[in-house]
Motif scaffolding. Structure first.
Motif, short mmCIF file in Angstrom:
data_model
loop_
_atom_site.label_atom_id
_atom_site.label_comp_id
_atom_site.label_asym_id
_atom_site.label_seq_id
_atom_site.Cartn_x
_atom_site.Cartn_y
_atom_site.Cartn_z
N VAL A 101 -3.25 -9.33 -11.97
CA VAL A 101 -2.32 -8.18 -12.49
C VAL A 101 -1.35 -8.18 -12.11
O VAL A 101 -0.37 -8.65 -11.41
CB VAL A 101 -3.10 -6.94 -11.37
CG1 VAL A 101 -4.86 -6.80 -12.32
CG2 VAL A 101 -3.22 -6.89 -9.55
N GLU A 102 -0.44 -6.89 -12.23
CA GLU A 102 0.91 -7.02 -11.90
C GLU A 102 0.73 -5.66 -11.30
O GLU A 102 0.30 -4.28 -10.55
CB GLU A 102 1.94 -6.50 -13.03
CG GLU A 102 1.42 -5.45 -14.28
CD GLU A 102 2.73 -5.01 -14.76
OE1 GLU A 102 3.91 -5.85 -15.50
OE2 GLU A 102 2.00 -4.26 -16.19
N ASP A 103 2.24 -5.56 -10.20
CA ASP A 103 2.02 -3.85 -9.33
C ASP A 103 1.32 -4.12 -8.16
O ASP A 103 0.56 -3.47 -8.06
CB ASP A 103 2.36 -2.84 -10.06
CG ASP A 103 3.68 -2.98 -11.30
OD1 ASP A 103 5.16 -3.14 -10.80
OD2 ASP A 103 3.43 -2.29 -12.17
N CYS A 104 0.88 -4.98 -7.61
CA CYS A 104 -0.49 -5.70 -6.88
C CYS A 104 0.04 -4.75 -5.42
O CYS A 104 1.28 -4.80 -5.03
CB CYS A 104 -0.45 -7.08 -6.84
SG CYS A 104 -2.31 -7.28 -5.92
N ASP A 105 -0.88 -4.00 -5.43
CA ASP A 105 -0.39 -3.82 -4.17
C ASP A 105 -2.16 -3.47 -2.92
O ASP A 105 -3.05 -3.58 -4.04
CB ASP A 105 0.04 -1.96 -3.68
CG ASP A 105 -1.08 -1.28 -5.18
OD1 ASP A 105 -1.75 -1.19 -5.22
OD2 ASP A 105 -0.29 -0.40 -5.67
N ASP A 106 -1.75 -2.81 -1.93
CA ASP A 106 -3.28 -2.51 -1.23
C ASP A 106 -4.12 -1.90 -1.55
O ASP A 106 -5.96 -2.04 -1.60
CB ASP A 106 -2.97 -1.81 0.02
CG ASP A 106 -2.43 -3.28 0.92
OD1 ASP A 106 -2.19 -4.15 0.60
OD2 ASP A 106 -1.71 -2.95 1.82
N GLU A 107 -4.13 -0.82 -2.10
CA GLU A 107 -4.59 0.14 -3.08
C GLU A 107 -5.41 -1.00 -4.41
O GLU A 107 -6.97 -0.75 -4.90
CB GLU A 107 -4.10 1.43 -3.58
CG GLU A 107 -4.89 1.60 -5.16
CD GLU A 107 -3.91 3.02 -5.16
OE1 GLU A 107 -5.09 3.57 -6.63
OE2 GLU A 107 -2.66 3.99 -4.69
N LYS A 108 -5.18 -1.83 -5.45
CA LYS A 108 -5.33 -2.73 -6.33
C LYS A 108 -6.83 -4.34 -5.79
O LYS A 108 -7.57 -3.97 -5.93
CB LYS A 108 -4.18 -3.38 -7.02
CG LYS A 108 -3.83 -2.07 -8.02
CD LYS A 108 -3.26 -3.38 -8.62
CE LYS A 108 -2.23 -2.02 -9.82
NZ LYS A 108 -1.20 -2.88 -11.05
N ARG A 109 -6.10 -4.50 -4.57
CA ARG A 109 -6.77 -4.91 -3.63
C ARG A 109 -8.07 -4.87 -3.07
O ARG A 109 -8.89 -5.06 -3.51
CB ARG A 109 -5.88 -5.55 -2.63
CG ARG A 109 -4.77 -6.48 -3.00
CD ARG A 109 -4.00 -7.55 -1.70
NE ARG A 109 -3.23 -8.24 -1.64
CZ ARG A 109 -1.93 -7.55 -1.89
NH1 ARG A 109 -1.49 -6.90 -1.92
NH2 ARG A 109 -0.56 -8.33 -2.36
N ASN A 110 -8.16 -3.34 -2.79
CA ASN A 110 -9.34 -2.74 -2.21
C ASN A 110 -10.31 -2.17 -3.45
O ASN A 110 -11.53 -2.78 -2.83
CB ASN A 110 -8.19 -1.71 -1.07
CG ASN A 110 -8.22 -2.03 0.33
OD1 ASN A 110 -8.18 -3.21 0.47
ND2 ASN A 110 -7.83 -0.87 0.34
N ARG A 111 -9.83 -1.81 -4.51
CA ARG A 111 -10.10 -1.56 -5.73
C ARG A 111 -10.56 -3.13 -5.76
O ARG A 111 -12.46 -2.95 -6.33
CB ARG A 111 -9.41 -0.44 -6.83
CG ARG A 111 -9.94 -0.48 -8.21
CD ARG A 111 -9.94 0.67 -8.37
NE ARG A 111 -11.35 1.21 -9.67
CZ ARG A 111 -10.68 1.42 -10.73
NH1 ARG A 111 -9.51 0.48 -10.84
NH2 ARG A 111 -11.64 1.35 -11.83
N LEU A 112 -10.97 -3.68 -6.56
CA LEU A 112 -11.22 -4.95 -6.71
C LEU A 112 -11.84 -6.00 -5.78
O LEU A 112 -13.00 -6.50 -5.91
CB LEU A 112 -10.12 -6.35 -6.72
CG LEU A 112 -9.10 -6.01 -7.96
CD1 LEU A 112 -7.54 -7.15 -8.15
CD2 LEU A 112 -10.01 -5.65 -9.40
N LYS A 113 -12.05 -5.00 -4.71
CA LYS A 113 -12.66 -5.65 -3.40
C LYS A 113 -13.75 -5.32 -3.80
O LYS A 113 -15.23 -5.62 -3.70
CB LYS A 113 -12.08 -5.53 -2.22
CG LYS A 113 -12.99 -6.49 -1.20
CD LYS A 113 -12.31 -6.95 0.39
CE LYS A 113 -10.72 -7.51 0.46
NZ LYS A 113 -10.46 -7.45 1.69
N SER A 114 -13.89 -3.42 -3.90
CA SER A 114 -15.06 -3.15 -3.62
C SER A 114 -15.51 -2.89 -4.87
O SER A 114 -17.31 -1.99 -4.65
CB SER A 114 -14.86 -1.46 -3.44
OG SER A 114 -13.94 -0.67 -5.49
N ILE A 115 -15.34 -3.96 -5.93
CA ILE A 115 -16.00 -4.19 -7.05
C ILE A 115 -16.99 -5.78 -6.91
O ILE A 115 -17.12 -5.75 -8.06
CB ILE A 115 -15.43 -3.81 -8.57
CG1 ILE A 115 -14.30 -4.63 -8.83
CG2 ILE A 115 -15.46 -2.80 -8.52
CD1 ILE A 115 -13.56 -4.44 -9.83
#
Length: 129
Positions: A85-99
């Motif tokens: 992914v590009e523009d990785c931030d904590d929101e994307k990390r948390n979304r991926l972790k949740s799935i």
């Protein structure tokens, strides 16, 4: 400023690209990624390195990745999925972790891997191996 134009065969391309990216990564502070002569990403080198990430995880059965913005590449191998992914931030990390069924691994990429993700990545069209 350094401008480089390479005209090489397909066989030589991969080696020269990796060597050029390795050399350029030590001498510049900005980079532009071109695809078919069009700039598709321009950024400070360190910012690009910090913002593009690969995640390896085992997703829950019902997951659809199309809603995740910024996917450059996705590859399914067995039960695992590798997502760049590009523009990785904590929101994307948390979304991926949740799935993910059991957590995930985050991998920093080098410049040639980032280049490949932008230019030959499948932009979220999941491929299986």
């Amino acid at each position: 400023h350094i401008v480089c134009y390479l005209s090489v065969s397909a066989h030589e391309y991969d080696f020269i690209l990796k060597e050029a990216m390795n050399i350029f990564s030590h001498i510049k502070d900005h980079i532009a990624i071109l695809d078919k002569g069009v700039i598709i990403k321009a950024s400070r080198t360190e910012q690009l390195r910090e913002s593009v990430r690969k995640f390896v995880l085992t997703p829950k059965q019902e997951v659809n990745f199309s809603g995740l913005a910024g996917i450059l590449d996705i590859l399914k191998v067995g039960d695992n999925v590798s997502i760049t992914v590009e523009d990785c931030d904590d929101e994307k990390r948390n979304r991926l972790k949740s799935i993910s069924v059991n957590g995930m691994t985050e991998v920093a990429l080098n410049l040639d891997e980032i280049f490949e993700a932008y230019v030959i990545g499948n932009r979220g069209r999941e491929l299986s191996v």
